[in-house]
Design an enzyme around this catalytic site. Structure first.
Site, short mmCIF file in Angstrom:
data_model
loop_
_atom_site.label_atom_id
_atom_site.label_comp_id
_atom_site.label_asym_id
_atom_site.label_seq_id
_atom_site.Cartn_x
_atom_site.Cartn_y
_atom_site.Cartn_z
N GLY A 1 -7.36 38.70 51.17
CA GLY A 1 -6.36 39.08 52.15
C GLY A 1 -6.97 39.24 53.52
O GLY A 1 -7.18 38.29 54.26
N GLY A 2 -7.27 40.48 53.90
CA GLY A 2 -7.72 40.78 55.26
C GLY A 2 -8.91 39.99 55.73
O GLY A 2 -8.97 39.56 56.89
N ASN B 1 -4.96 34.54 51.78
CA ASN B 1 -3.57 34.94 51.97
C ASN B 1 -3.45 35.66 53.31
O ASN B 1 -3.86 36.81 53.44
CB ASN B 1 -3.13 35.85 50.83
CG ASN B 1 -1.71 36.36 51.01
OD1 ASN B 1 -0.93 35.82 51.78
ND2 ASN B 1 -1.36 37.41 50.28
N TRP B 2 -2.91 34.97 54.29
CA TRP B 2 -2.81 35.52 55.64
C TRP B 2 -1.70 36.57 55.78
O TRP B 2 -1.60 37.24 56.81
CB TRP B 2 -2.58 34.41 56.65
CG TRP B 2 -3.77 33.51 56.84
CD1 TRP B 2 -4.96 33.57 56.18
CD2 TRP B 2 -3.87 32.41 57.75
NE1 TRP B 2 -5.80 32.56 56.62
CE2 TRP B 2 -5.15 31.83 57.59
CE3 TRP B 2 -3.00 31.84 58.69
CZ2 TRP B 2 -5.59 30.73 58.33
CZ3 TRP B 2 -3.43 30.73 59.42
CH2 TRP B 2 -4.72 30.20 59.25
N LYS B 3 -0.83 36.66 54.78
CA LYS B 3 0.29 37.61 54.81
C LYS B 3 1.10 37.42 56.10
O LYS B 3 1.37 36.29 56.47
CB LYS B 3 -0.24 39.04 54.61
CG LYS B 3 -1.11 39.16 53.36
CD LYS B 3 -1.52 40.58 53.03
CE LYS B 3 -2.40 40.59 51.79
NZ LYS B 3 -2.73 41.97 51.35
N HIS C 1 2.93 38.46 43.77
CA HIS C 1 1.97 39.27 44.52
C HIS C 1 2.44 40.73 44.53
O HIS C 1 3.64 41.01 44.58
CB HIS C 1 1.82 38.75 45.94
CG HIS C 1 0.68 39.36 46.69
ND1 HIS C 1 0.77 40.60 47.29
CD2 HIS C 1 -0.58 38.91 46.91
CE1 HIS C 1 -0.39 40.89 47.86
NE2 HIS C 1 -1.23 39.88 47.65
N GLU D 1 2.56 42.99 46.70
CA GLU D 1 3.40 43.41 47.82
C GLU D 1 4.84 42.95 47.64
O GLU D 1 5.78 43.64 48.05
CB GLU D 1 2.81 42.89 49.13
CG GLU D 1 1.52 43.60 49.50
CD GLU D 1 0.63 42.84 50.47
OE1 GLU D 1 -0.49 43.31 50.70
OE2 GLU D 1 1.06 41.77 50.97
N SER E 1 -9.54 43.50 47.91
CA SER E 1 -10.41 43.79 49.06
C SER E 1 -11.76 43.09 48.94
O SER E 1 -12.82 43.71 49.08
CB SER E 1 -10.59 45.31 49.21
OG SER E 1 -9.35 45.94 49.44
N GLY F 1 -7.04 47.63 50.08
CA GLY F 1 -6.92 48.38 51.32
C GLY F 1 -6.98 49.88 51.17
O GLY F 1 -6.50 50.61 52.04
N GLU G 1 -5.22 41.29 40.46
CA GLU G 1 -5.35 42.13 41.66
C GLU G 1 -5.04 43.58 41.31
O GLU G 1 -3.88 43.96 41.19
CB GLU G 1 -4.45 41.63 42.80
CG GLU G 1 -3.01 41.36 42.44
CD GLU G 1 -2.12 41.21 43.66
OE1 GLU G 1 -2.63 41.20 44.79
OE2 GLU G 1 -0.90 41.14 43.48
#
Length: 304
Positions: free
Chosen positions: A280-281, A46-48, A141, A143, A259, A219, A213
């Protein structure tokens, strides 16, 4: 579907809070029966809202595709390989798809609106992302839930719209730090599953992926240990068994998202109820995400 049974099972079960350890958080086993269904691993990046330009997105996708080797396989195929999905921002979907589709990597959209068309400024329809080659859609998600107030009614409508459009939702569920501290992790996840899957049939569940999640592990520097994550995945299967049946519970793929790194992926993927990761990151660095997708399989670890 037996949603009432799922909630009744919740009421009869005492919530178990995660316990802090020197390495992170763990939780006691729920005493669940181990499931032995063969489920194809699925890794998703997931590049967000990254990277900043189309050129950067194409470079990332191209570099990743060169590193992944023979691990990827096309959607709906399973011959000992891992299904891999990339979720770039909307403007980059077509170019990323062109860069990775020849080696069997799928692309998805980070979200859709449940209406087909109309005066919904800033929204995209399921038909739009399908027309540019999306196979998967992220739904629920954390976010989107927290920052954009995406509630369970809307998430449920999106899940059903994705299925109606012959695509596959990855439904995200999980508790916040406050809910973790209150010891209501299981209740939160069971309620999200019941609400977000309302009206989804047993047959449609074949196209649904669940992503657990724990929001508090994203993060923050806090760690959800692999055995703790697996215990929660096993509990999610109990909820699915109550809502549907054992067949659905055993067949549904459940990812972990919190993470995930190259250092943690092997331990996570060695767990019997973890079928993949929503990353994610780390998915924004080609080498890191390739290592995650090329995780060390448990049987290979034992053999070594």
């Amino acid at each position: 579907m037996k949603f009432s049974l799922a909630l009744s099972a919740l009421a009869a079960t005492t919530a178990s809070a995660f316990v802090p350890t020197d390495k992170g958080f763990s939780r006691p086993s729920f005493g669940l029966t181990q499931l032995n269904a063969e489920r194809q691993p699925i890794m998703a990046g997931n590049w967000k809202m990254n990277p900043p330009t189309e050129e950067d997105a194409l470079a990332l996708a191209t570099e990743f595709s060169k590193l992944i080797g023979d691990e990827a396989c096309a959607v709906n195929e399973f011959d000992g390989c891992t299904e891999i999905v990339l979720f770039p921002p909307f403007p980059f979907i077509s170019k990323v798809k062109d860069a990775v589709e020849d080696i069997g990597i799928s692309v998805g959209a980070q979200g859709i609106f449940y209406e087909e068309k109309g005066a919904y400024t800033g929204s995209v329809a399921a038909s739009m992302v399908k027309s540019v080659g999306c196979e998967f859609i992220l739904c629920g998600h954390s976010e989107r839930r927290i920052l954009f107030n995406d509630d369970d009614v809307n998430i449920n409508a999106k899940v059903k719209k994705v299925l109606e459009s012959d695509m596959k939702p990855i439904l995200c569920v999980g508790e916040t730090k406050e809910e973790l501290d209150l010891g209501i992790t299981k209740e939160v996840c069971a309620m999200q599953l019941s609400k977000d899957l309302a009206g989804v049939t047993k047959e449609e569940m074949a196209d649904v992926v669940i992503a657990y999640e724990p929001v508090w592990a994203i993060g923050t520097g806090l760690v959800c240990e692999a055995d703790a994550a697996n215990a929660m995945h096993a509990y999610i299967r109990e909820c699915l068994a109550s809502m549907y049946d054992d067949e659905v519970a055993q067949a549904t793929r459940i990812q972990y998202g919190g993470s995930v790194t190259p250092d943690s992926v092997d331990g996570l993927m060695a767990q019997p109820d973890i079928d993949g990761c929503l990353v994610g990151g780390a998915s924004l660095t080609a080498e890191m995400f390739a290592r995650i997708c090329n995780f060390q399989k448990a049987d290979a670890t034992v053999a070594a």
